[in-house]
Design a protein around this motif. Structure first.
Motif, PDB file in Angstrom:
ATOM      1  N   ILE A 193      -8.801   7.731  -8.373  1.00 53.51           N
ATOM      2  CA  ILE A 193      -9.442   6.412  -8.320  1.00 53.51           C
ATOM      3  C   ILE A 193      -9.760   6.025  -6.877  1.00 53.51           C
ATOM      4  CG2 ILE A 193      -9.032   3.937  -8.674  1.00 53.51           C
ATOM      5  CD1 ILE A 193      -7.360   4.783 -11.180  1.00 53.51           C
ATOM      6  N   LEU A 194      -8.840   6.362  -5.958  1.00 52.06           N
ATOM      7  CA  LEU A 194      -9.000   5.979  -4.551  1.00 52.06           C
ATOM      8  C   LEU A 194      -9.878   6.953  -3.759  1.00 52.06           C
ATOM      9  CD1 LEU A 194      -5.300   4.955  -3.799  1.00 52.06           C
ATOM     10  CD2 LEU A 194      -7.261   3.423  -4.119  1.00 52.06           C
ATOM     11  N   GLY A 195     -10.377   7.980  -4.409  1.00 56.64           N
ATOM     12  CA  GLY A 195     -11.222   8.935  -3.710  1.00 56.64           C
ATOM     13  C   GLY A 195     -10.436   9.879  -2.812  1.00 56.64           C
ATOM     14  N   GLY A 196      -9.169  10.117  -3.148  1.00 54.34           N
ATOM     15  CA  GLY A 196      -8.375  11.079  -2.393  1.00 54.34           C
ATOM     16  C   GLY A 196      -7.040  10.552  -1.900  1.00 54.34           C
ATOM     17  N   GLY A 197      -6.862   9.257  -1.891  1.00 49.83           N
ATOM     18  CA  GLY A 197      -5.584   8.696  -1.436  1.00 49.83           C
ATOM     19  C   GLY A 197      -5.787   7.453  -0.609  1.00 49.83           C
ATOM     20  N   LEU A 198      -4.765   7.123   0.159  1.00 53.37           N
ATOM     21  CA  LEU A 198      -4.803   5.937   1.018  1.00 53.37           C
ATOM     22  C   LEU A 198      -5.111   6.331   2.453  1.00 53.37           C
ATOM     23  CD1 LEU A 198      -1.592   4.131  -0.284  1.00 53.37           C
ATOM     24  CD2 LEU A 198      -3.959   3.443  -0.691  1.00 53.37           C
ATOM     25  N   PRO A 199      -5.915   5.523   3.148  1.00 50.79           N
ATOM     26  CA  PRO A 199      -6.145   5.808   4.567  1.00 50.79           C
ATOM     27  C   PRO A 199      -4.852   5.600   5.352  1.00 50.79           C
ATOM     28  CG  PRO A 199      -7.244   3.771   3.921  1.00 50.79           C
ATOM     29  CD  PRO A 199      -6.615   4.345   2.695  1.00 50.79           C
ATOM     30  N   ARG A 200      -4.617   6.462   6.321  1.00 47.36           N
ATOM     31  CA  ARG A 200      -3.424   6.337   7.171  1.00 47.36           C
ATOM     32  C   ARG A 200      -3.875   6.305   8.600  1.00 47.36           C
ATOM     33  NH1 ARG A 200       1.048   4.654   4.816  1.00 47.36           N
ATOM     34  NH2 ARG A 200       2.252   5.583   6.451  1.00 47.36           N
ATOM     35  N   PRO A 201      -3.428   5.416   9.414  1.00 49.72           N
ATOM     36  CA  PRO A 201      -2.575   4.297   9.031  1.00 49.72           C
ATOM     37  C   PRO A 201      -3.390   3.214   8.345  1.00 49.72           C
ATOM     38  CG  PRO A 201      -3.096   4.142  11.353  1.00 49.72           C
ATOM     39  CD  PRO A 201      -3.730   5.407  10.844  1.00 49.72           C
ATOM     40  N   SER A 202      -2.718   2.402   7.546  1.00 53.28           N
ATOM     41  CA  SER A 202      -3.400   1.290   6.886  1.00 53.28           C
ATOM     42  C   SER A 202      -2.378   0.289   6.386  1.00 53.28           C
ATOM     43  CB  SER A 202      -4.247   1.798   5.708  1.00 53.28           C
ATOM     44  OG  SER A 202      -3.436   2.336   4.684  1.00 53.28           O
ATOM     45  N   ALA A 203      -2.859  -0.907   6.124  1.00 58.35           N
ATOM     46  CA  ALA A 203      -2.068  -1.938   5.451  1.00 58.35           C
ATOM     47  C   ALA A 203      -2.775  -2.197   4.135  1.00 58.35           C
ATOM     48  CB  ALA A 203      -2.005  -3.206   6.289  1.00 58.35           C
ATOM     49  N   ASN A 204      -2.028  -2.190   3.050  1.00 52.49           N
ATOM     50  CA  ASN A 204      -2.627  -2.325   1.724  1.00 52.49           C
ATOM     51  C   ASN A 204      -1.921  -3.407   0.939  1.00 52.49           C
ATOM     52  OD1 ASN A 204      -4.411   0.227   1.650  1.00 52.49           O
ATOM     53  ND2 ASN A 204      -2.449   0.932   2.420  1.00 52.49           N
ATOM     54  N   ILE A 205      -2.694  -4.161   0.180  1.00 52.93           N
ATOM     55  CA  ILE A 205      -2.160  -5.185  -0.705  1.00 52.93           C
ATOM     56  C   ILE A 205      -2.464  -4.752  -2.124  1.00 52.93           C
ATOM     57  CG2 ILE A 205      -2.370  -7.571  -1.490  1.00 52.93           C
ATOM     58  CD1 ILE A 205      -3.107  -8.325   1.374  1.00 52.93           C
ATOM     59  N   LEU A 206      -1.465  -4.839  -2.969  1.00 54.05           N
ATOM     60  CA  LEU A 206      -1.623  -4.524  -4.384  1.00 54.05           C
ATOM     61  C   LEU A 206      -1.652  -5.852  -5.133  1.00 54.05           C
ATOM     62  CD1 LEU A 206      -1.737  -2.276  -6.471  1.00 54.05           C
ATOM     63  CD2 LEU A 206       0.759  -2.262  -6.490  1.00 54.05           C
ATOM     64  N   ALA A 207      -2.761  -6.178  -5.756  1.00 50.31           N
ATOM     65  CA  ALA A 207      -2.917  -7.466  -6.427  1.00 50.31           C
ATOM     66  C   ALA A 207      -3.303  -7.252  -7.880  1.00 50.31           C
ATOM     67  CB  ALA A 207      -3.991  -8.292  -5.728  1.00 50.31           C
ATOM     68  N   GLY A 208      -2.886  -8.179  -8.723  1.00 44.92           N
ATOM     69  CA  GLY A 208      -3.218  -8.125 -10.139  1.00 44.92           C
ATOM     70  C   GLY A 208      -2.481  -9.217 -10.872  1.00 44.92           C
ATOM     71  N   PRO A 209      -2.765  -9.381 -12.157  1.00 50.44           N
ATOM     72  CA  PRO A 209      -2.112 -10.431 -12.937  1.00 50.44           C
ATOM     73  C   PRO A 209      -0.614 -10.174 -13.094  1.00 50.44           C
ATOM     74  CG  PRO A 209      -3.798  -9.307 -14.245  1.00 50.44           C
ATOM     75  CD  PRO A 209      -3.737  -8.635 -12.936  1.00 50.44           C
ATOM     76  N   LYS A 210       0.129 -11.245 -13.313  1.00 50.80           N
ATOM     77  CA  LYS A 210       1.563 -11.150 -13.548  1.00 50.80           C
ATOM     78  C   LYS A 210       1.813 -10.223 -14.741  1.00 50.80           C
ATOM     79  CE  LYS A 210       5.631 -13.993 -14.246  1.00 50.80           C
ATOM     80  NZ  LYS A 210       6.157 -15.348 -14.359  1.00 50.80           N
ATOM     81  N   GLY A 211       2.760  -9.309 -14.569  1.00 52.03           N
ATOM     82  CA  GLY A 211       3.125  -8.401 -15.651  1.00 52.03           C
ATOM     83  C   GLY A 211       2.249  -7.169 -15.765  1.00 52.03           C
ATOM     84  N   SER A 212       1.353  -6.951 -14.808  1.00 45.48           N
ATOM     85  CA  SER A 212       0.424  -5.818 -14.904  1.00 45.48           C
ATOM     86  C   SER A 212       0.990  -4.515 -14.341  1.00 45.48           C
ATOM     87  CB  SER A 212      -0.901  -6.155 -14.204  1.00 45.48           C
ATOM     88  OG  SER A 212      -0.688  -6.381 -12.818  1.00 45.48           O
ATOM     89  N   GLY A 213       2.211  -4.549 -13.776  1.00 40.72           N
ATOM     90  CA  GLY A 213       2.830  -3.326 -13.277  1.00 40.72           C
ATOM     91  C   GLY A 213       2.713  -3.121 -11.779  1.00 40.72           C
ATOM     92  N   LYS A 214       2.319  -4.169 -11.059  1.00 39.46           N
ATOM     93  CA  LYS A 214       2.151  -4.054  -9.603  1.00 39.46           C
ATOM     94  C   LYS A 214       3.437  -3.599  -8.917  1.00 39.46           C
ATOM     95  CE  LYS A 214       1.166  -8.380  -9.123  1.00 39.46           C
ATOM     96  NZ  LYS A 214       1.271  -8.876 -10.491  1.00 39.46           N
ATOM     97  N   THR A 215       4.543  -4.223  -9.256  1.00 41.52           N
ATOM     98  CA  THR A 215       5.808  -3.940  -8.577  1.00 41.52           C
ATOM     99  C   THR A 215       6.276  -2.523  -8.866  1.00 41.52           C
ATOM    100  OG1 THR A 215       6.396  -6.278  -8.651  1.00 41.52           O
ATOM    101  CG2 THR A 215       8.186  -4.731  -8.274  1.00 41.52           C
ATOM    102  N   VAL A 216       6.155  -2.095 -10.105  1.00 44.50           N
ATOM    103  CA  VAL A 216       6.560  -0.730 -10.465  1.00 44.50           C
ATOM    104  C   VAL A 216       5.702   0.283  -9.716  1.00 44.50           C
ATOM    105  CG1 VAL A 216       6.708   0.944 -12.353  1.00 44.50           C
ATOM    106  CG2 VAL A 216       7.434  -1.418 -12.725  1.00 44.50           C
ATOM    107  N   LEU A 217       4.387   0.070  -9.708  1.00 38.41           N
ATOM    108  CA  LEU A 217       3.492   0.977  -8.992  1.00 38.41           C
ATOM    109  C   LEU A 217       3.802   0.993  -7.504  1.00 38.41           C
ATOM    110  CD1 LEU A 217       1.098   2.905  -8.806  1.00 38.41           C
ATOM    111  CD2 LEU A 217      -0.410   0.898  -8.739  1.00 38.41           C
ATOM    112  N   LEU A 218       4.035  -0.180  -6.941  1.00 31.33           N
ATOM    113  CA  LEU A 218       4.338  -0.266  -5.516  1.00 31.33           C
ATOM    114  C   LEU A 218       5.595   0.529  -5.166  1.00 31.33           C
ATOM    115  CD1 LEU A 218       3.734  -1.399  -2.732  1.00 31.33           C
ATOM    116  CD2 LEU A 218       5.055  -3.414  -3.361  1.00 31.33           C
ATOM    117  N   LYS A 219       6.628   0.391  -5.966  1.00 30.04           N
ATOM    118  CA  LYS A 219       7.873   1.119  -5.695  1.00 30.04           C
ATOM    119  C   LYS A 219       7.668   2.626  -5.833  1.00 30.04           C
ATOM    120  CE  LYS A 219      10.696  -2.863  -6.701  1.00 30.04           C
ATOM    121  NZ  LYS A 219      11.446  -3.597  -7.687  1.00 30.04           N
TER     122      LYS A 219
END
Length: 119
Positions: free
Chosen positions: A15-41
């Protein structure tokens, strides 16, 4: 130009086209209960295991709770913190203290306190 580093999660890398740019700061946003915290961990564990440094800004749980969750996932948190590869900014706990301080001589009801800190 930043290079891309795999997240360690194949579908996400696609989905990200290969991964995350490094170095970078990223915010994971979405509706409550959508799995943001699990994915982040999951991302934190994967990035640390790849040798990348991670700063974790905890806003929904205390840093201590996040540490416990990461330990439960099999990560030796103390080892990564000692190696300066994992750093926590505990926004949640600071917000709780501010809210408690705003209540003069009254103990805030936990449900009221928690409802105002959920993102």
């Amino acid at each position: 130009m930043h290079s891309l580093n795999s997240t360690g999660i194949a579908a996400l890398d696609e989905i990200l086209g290969g991964g995350l740019p490094r170095p970078s700061a990223n915010i994971l946003a979405g509706p409550k209960g959508s799995g943001k915290t699990v994915l982040l961990k999951e991302l934190v564990v994967s990035m640390l295991q790849q040798g990348h440094a991670v700063s974790y800004y905890s806003i929904n749980d205390s840093a201590d709770q996040v540490r416990a969750d990461l330990e439960h996932m099999g990560l030796n948190v103390e080892e990564y913190e000692s190696a300066s590869l994992l750093f926590f900014v505990d926004i949640f706990s600071k917000a709780v203290i501010k809210v408690q301080d705003s209540w003069q001589n009254e103990e805030p009801v936990d449900s009221v306190l928690m409802s105002g800190l959920q993102f």
